[in-house]
Design an enzyme around this catalytic site. Structure first.
Site, PDB file in Angstrom:
ATOM      1  N   ALA A 212     -24.018  88.506 -14.013  1.00 23.11           N
ATOM      2  CA  ALA A 212     -23.277  89.763 -13.992  1.00 23.11           C
ATOM      3  C   ALA A 212     -22.243  89.838 -12.865  1.00 23.11           C
ATOM      4  CB  ALA A 212     -24.266  90.922 -13.877  1.00 23.11           C
TER       5      ALA A 212
ATOM      6  N   GLN B 194     -25.261  84.430 -18.692  1.00 23.86           N
ATOM      7  CA  GLN B 194     -26.275  85.439 -19.017  1.00 23.86           C
ATOM      8  C   GLN B 194     -25.612  86.723 -19.477  1.00 23.86           C
ATOM      9  OE1 GLN B 194     -29.591  85.439 -15.752  1.00 23.86           O
ATOM     10  NE2 GLN B 194     -27.716  84.738 -14.820  1.00 23.86           N
TER      11      GLN B 194
ATOM     12  N   HIS C  13     -28.028  85.244 -23.371  1.00 22.40           N
ATOM     13  CA  HIS C  13     -28.693  86.516 -23.705  1.00 22.40           C
ATOM     14  C   HIS C  13     -27.972  87.303 -24.800  1.00 22.40           C
ATOM     15  CE1 HIS C  13     -30.654  86.439 -19.444  1.00 22.40           C
ATOM     16  NE2 HIS C  13     -31.374  85.781 -20.314  1.00 22.40           N
TER      17      HIS C  13
ATOM     18  N   THR D 222     -24.998  85.459  -9.840  1.00 19.30           N
ATOM     19  CA  THR D 222     -26.297  85.812 -10.432  1.00 19.30           C
ATOM     20  C   THR D 222     -27.366  85.829  -9.351  1.00 19.30           C
ATOM     21  OG1 THR D 222     -28.074  85.080 -11.927  1.00 19.30           O
ATOM     22  CG2 THR D 222     -26.549  83.370 -11.170  1.00 19.30           C
TER      23      THR D 222
HETATM   24  P1  CNA Z   1     -27.978  90.627 -11.193  1.00 22.10           P
HETATM   25  O1  CNA Z   1     -29.435  90.434 -11.033  1.00 22.10           O
HETATM   26  O2  CNA Z   1     -27.440  92.008 -11.158  1.00 22.10           O
HETATM   27  O3  CNA Z   1     -27.285  89.735 -10.083  1.00 22.10           O
HETATM   28  C1  CNA Z   1     -25.901  89.738  -9.847  1.00 22.10           C
HETATM   29  C2  CNA Z   1     -25.654  88.906  -8.587  1.00 22.10           C
HETATM   30  O4  CNA Z   1     -24.256  88.743  -8.429  1.00 22.10           O
HETATM   31  C3  CNA Z   1     -26.206  89.516  -7.316  1.00 22.10           C
HETATM   32  O5  CNA Z   1     -26.793  88.510  -6.514  1.00 22.10           O
HETATM   33  C4  CNA Z   1     -24.952  90.086  -6.644  1.00 22.10           C
HETATM   34  O6  CNA Z   1     -25.084  90.134  -5.239  1.00 22.10           O
HETATM   35  C5  CNA Z   1     -23.914  89.084  -7.086  1.00 22.10           C
HETATM   36  N1  CNA Z   1     -22.536  89.601  -7.147  1.00 22.10           N
HETATM   37  C6  CNA Z   1     -22.105  90.777  -7.671  1.00 22.10           C
HETATM   38  N2  CNA Z   1     -20.770  90.856  -7.609  1.00 22.10           N
HETATM   39  C7  CNA Z   1     -20.346  89.714  -6.997  1.00 22.10           C
HETATM   40  C8  CNA Z   1     -19.071  89.209  -6.639  1.00 22.10           C
HETATM   41  N3  CNA Z   1     -17.935  89.890  -6.893  1.00 22.10           N
HETATM   42  N4  CNA Z   1     -19.002  87.994  -6.019  1.00 22.10           N
HETATM   43  C9  CNA Z   1     -20.116  87.289  -5.748  1.00 22.10           C
HETATM   44  N5  CNA Z   1     -21.359  87.714  -6.081  1.00 22.10           N
HETATM   45  C10 CNA Z   1     -21.458  88.909  -6.713  1.00 22.10           C
HETATM   46  O7  CNA Z   1     -27.466  89.992 -12.573  1.00 22.10           O
HETATM   47  P2  CNA Z   1     -27.907  88.627 -13.261  1.00 22.10           P
HETATM   48  O8  CNA Z   1     -26.800  88.234 -14.147  1.00 22.10           O
HETATM   49  O9  CNA Z   1     -28.446  87.662 -12.285  1.00 22.10           O
HETATM   50  O10 CNA Z   1     -29.157  89.110 -14.138  1.00 22.10           O
HETATM   51  C11 CNA Z   1     -29.331  88.682 -15.393  1.00 22.10           C
HETATM   52  C12 CNA Z   1     -29.255  89.821 -16.422  1.00 22.10           C
HETATM   53  C13 CNA Z   1     -28.198  90.838 -16.083  1.00 22.10           C
HETATM   54  C14 CNA Z   1     -28.845  89.276 -17.748  1.00 22.10           C
HETATM   55  O11 CNA Z   1     -29.844  89.552 -18.678  1.00 22.10           O
HETATM   56  C15 CNA Z   1     -27.545  89.981 -18.148  1.00 22.10           C
HETATM   57  O12 CNA Z   1     -27.520  90.225 -19.513  1.00 22.10           O
HETATM   58  C16 CNA Z   1     -27.568  91.235 -17.393  1.00 22.10           C
HETATM   59  N6  CNA Z   1     -26.281  91.923 -17.135  1.00 22.10           N
HETATM   60  C17 CNA Z   1     -25.134  91.538 -17.730  1.00 22.10           C
HETATM   61  C18 CNA Z   1     -23.953  92.205 -17.462  1.00 22.10           C
HETATM   62  C19 CNA Z   1     -22.689  91.755 -18.135  1.00 22.10           C
HETATM   63  O13 CNA Z   1     -22.747  91.227 -19.237  1.00 22.10           O
HETATM   64  N7  CNA Z   1     -21.540  91.914 -17.457  1.00 22.10           N
HETATM   65  C20 CNA Z   1     -23.937  93.297 -16.585  1.00 22.10           C
HETATM   66  C21 CNA Z   1     -25.155  93.691 -15.997  1.00 22.10           C
HETATM   67  C22 CNA Z   1     -26.299  92.986 -16.268  1.00 22.10           C
END
Ligand code: CNA
Length: 236
Positions: free
Chosen positions: A22, A101, A119, A186
């Site tokens: 994300a 993801q 996903h 992530t």
């Molecule tokens: P998460 O657990 O929210 O982790 C996101 C990570 O990215 C965290 O460690 C943040 O600190 C880091 N982060 C955020 N913005 C930045 C940036 N600009 N630069 C560097 N690092 C950054 O999300 P994950 O993807 O790890 O979790 C997996 C889930 C979230 C999956 O099942 C996805 O489907 C789900 N998800 C998807 C979306 C989307 O499709 N955009 C949005 C929200 C959640």
């Protein structure tokens, strides 16, 4: 700023496989889950997002599921950013693969038609009664399929559901093909996605681009900061 060492790792790689989350879409205005401002910091009608995004919720409280998903997950006006674009260009050239993801469709919008959507994708919907594909615009208007009144759902993997066999196979192939794995944006807490790195080649290098530490084991190099800044500085 991009360090020379990291650029060299990219330049020397034969095949790069990106694993994204994300955090690659926050710069496009889509909140992630686990950051301070992420979706998990909020509750919806007193219920946690882990439940609201579960198979149990979809089956037992479909109206609640629909309201939550519609209000919190869909960002149809979001545009790809430099991260999606540079990864897409590398994938188009055949030098890279992407396993994401994310369910937001931004990699496809950026021209990446080979992406493995681990996903699923919010903008593919189907009727859970007859399996027929439904346009996501229609899903935004009603959760009921107009022909058979079945409940429509997005083609995403909910908590309690399995990853498709084809996504697993394509992901393993991409991991095995890589001499450089790059994990971007992530928290790397969701399995089986995070377990994919165990299938990497013994000599494959591992780079992490994230603004907080993640549990990826021993990494070759890491960029602790904003992924958009990193990709803006990445050459080639
Ligand atoms: P998460 O657990 O929210 O982790 C996101 C990570 O990215 C965290 O460690 C943040 O600190 C880091 N982060 C955020 N913005 C930045 C940036 N600009 N630069 C560097 N690092 C950054 O999300 P994950 O993807 O790890 O979790 C997996 C889930 C979230 C999956 O099942 C996805 O489907 C789900 N998800 C998807 C979306 C989307 O499709 N955009 C949005 C929200 C959640």
């Amino acid at each position: 700023m991009m360090t020379e060492n990291l650029q060299t790792l990219f330049d020397q790689a034969q095949h790069i496989t990106f694993m994204t989350g994300a955090g690659v879409s926050t710069a496009s205005g889509i909140p992630d889950y686990r950051s301070k401002s992420g979706l998990y910091s909020a509750k919806f009608k007193g219920l946690p997002p882990e439940y609201l995004l579960s198979h149990d919720c979809f089956v037992q409280q479909p109206e609640m599921f629909y309201d939550f998903v519609k209000e919190n997950l869909y960002f149809p006006d979001a545009k790809p950013n430099v991260i999606h674009e540079k990864i897409a260009a590398l994938c188009q050239s055949g030098r890279a693969s992407l396993i994401t993801q994310n369910i937001d469709n931004l990699d496809r919008t950026a021209g990446n038609d080979q992406v493995v959507e681990f996903h699923g994708n919010l903008y593919r919907c189907y009727c859970s009664k007859d399996g027929e594909q439904v346009d996501w615009h229609d899903y935004m208007k009603s959760m009921y399929h107009d022909t058979d009144h079945g409940i429509i759902r997005p083609d995403i993997v909910l908590y309690g559901e399995s990853i498709s066999e084809s996504a697993l196979q394509r992901s393993m192939a991409a991991i095995e093909a890589a001499d450089l794995l790059v994990i971007v944006g992530t928290s790397f807490k969701v399995y089986p996605f995070a377990g994919l790195i165990n299938y990497r080649q013994p000599n494959a290098k591992l780079v992490v681009v994230n603004n907080e530490p993640i549990p990826a084991g021993s990494v070759t190099a890491q960029y602790s900061g904003d992924a958009e800044t990193f990709f803006a500085g990445l050459k080639g």
